[in-house]
Design an enzyme around this catalytic site. Structure first.
Site, PDB file in Angstrom:
ATOM      1  CG  ASN A  48      31.335  19.084 -79.571  1.00 35.86           C
ATOM      2  OD1 ASN A  48      31.923  19.720 -79.320  1.00 35.86           O
ATOM      3  ND2 ASN A  48      30.250  18.381 -80.367  1.00 35.86           N
ATOM      4  CG  ASN A  51      29.275  16.258 -91.822  1.00 33.51           C
ATOM      5  OD1 ASN A  51      29.079  15.834 -92.637  1.00 33.51           O
ATOM      6  ND2 ASN A  51      30.349  16.717 -92.615  1.00 33.51           N
ATOM      7  CD  GLU A  61      36.925  14.009 -75.738  1.00 24.44           C
ATOM      8  OE1 GLU A  61      36.300  14.185 -76.761  1.00 24.44           O
ATOM      9  OE2 GLU A  61      36.236  13.267 -74.361  1.00 24.44           O
TER      10      GLU A  61
HETATM   11  N1  THU Z   1      31.144  14.765 -77.412  1.00 23.95           N
HETATM   12  C1  THU Z   1      32.549  14.714 -77.777  1.00 23.95           C
HETATM   13  O1  THU Z   1      32.904  15.594 -77.966  1.00 23.95           O
HETATM   14  N2  THU Z   1      33.434  14.105 -76.391  1.00 23.95           N
HETATM   15  C2  THU Z   1      32.556  13.400 -75.633  1.00 23.95           C
HETATM   16  O2  THU Z   1      33.374  13.098 -74.286  1.00 23.95           O
HETATM   17  C3  THU Z   1      31.477  12.816 -75.434  1.00 23.95           C
HETATM   18  C4  THU Z   1      31.224  12.855 -76.815  1.00 23.95           C
HETATM   19  C5  THU Z   1      30.339  15.016 -78.102  1.00 23.95           C
HETATM   20  C6  THU Z   1      30.180  14.174 -79.586  1.00 23.95           C
HETATM   21  C7  THU Z   1      28.700  15.118 -80.678  1.00 23.95           C
HETATM   22  O3  THU Z   1      29.016  15.903 -81.402  1.00 23.95           O
HETATM   23  C8  THU Z   1      28.360  14.660 -79.263  1.00 23.95           C
HETATM   24  O4  THU Z   1      29.140  15.340 -78.519  1.00 23.95           O
HETATM   25  C9  THU Z   1      27.477  14.990 -78.404  1.00 23.95           C
HETATM   26  O5  THU Z   1      27.381  13.027 -78.094  1.00 23.95           O
END
Ligand code: THU
Length: 143
Positions: A48, A51, A61
């Site tokens: 992830n 920003n 993902e």
């Molecule tokens: N997040 C993901 O990258 N994938 C997931 O399956 C769940 C949530 C991230 C988004 C954000 O950067 C952080 O986790 C908290 O929501």
């Protein structure tokens, strides 16, 4: 099943764990890694990337999917996601399942029987089909 018991899942687990280490998540401090196997057997990973303008953040993902498309992959055949807070030990917490938007993104490149593995630091926690995560879904064939 633990990752060690299935070498295919173990490779996804290792790639996702390494990707999580690269996560840029200074706002939520929730670090996520994802790894997808493509139709050629190759693994693509993402983390992830948040920003300061919060809605512009991207899920792990989404990054893994971009990497797959850039590499010429066209289908996701197996997926693994893991995530936990920076300060947690990463074992035994709530399952880090894909968000709704990412379930729909997976839908674009995968069949309903796609296996979506959810892991934590200790290994595999659960496996869902995409159909379980996103029933009665809308996809490219509807257009
Ligand atoms: N997040 C993901 O990258 N994938 C997931 O399956 C769940 C949530 C991230 C988004 C954000 O950067 C952080 O986790 C908290 O929501």
């Amino acid at each position: 099943v633990t990752p060690a018991a299935d070498s295919a899942v173990e490779a996804l687990f290792a790639a996702a764990l390494a990707a999580r280490q690269k996560a840029y998540a200074p706002y939520s401090n929730f670090l996520v890694g994802a790894a997808f196997r493509d139709e050629q057997g190759r693994i693509h990973a993402g983390c992830n990337v948040e920003n300061a303008a919060f809605p512009q953040g991207a899920c792990a993902e989404t990054g893994a999917m971009t990497a797959m498309v850039l590499a010429g992959g066209t289908r996701i055949t197996e997926a693994l996601v893991l995530g936990w807070p920076r300060s947690a030990d990463g074992a035994g917490g709530p399952l880090c399942t894909p968000c709704g938007g990412c379930r729909q993104r997976l839908r674009e490149f995968a069949s309903p029987d796609l296996r979506v593995h959810i892991a934590d630091r200790a290994g595999l926690r659960a496996t869902f089909s995409l159909a379980q995560l996103l029933p009665e879904s809308f996809g490219p064939e509807h257009l």
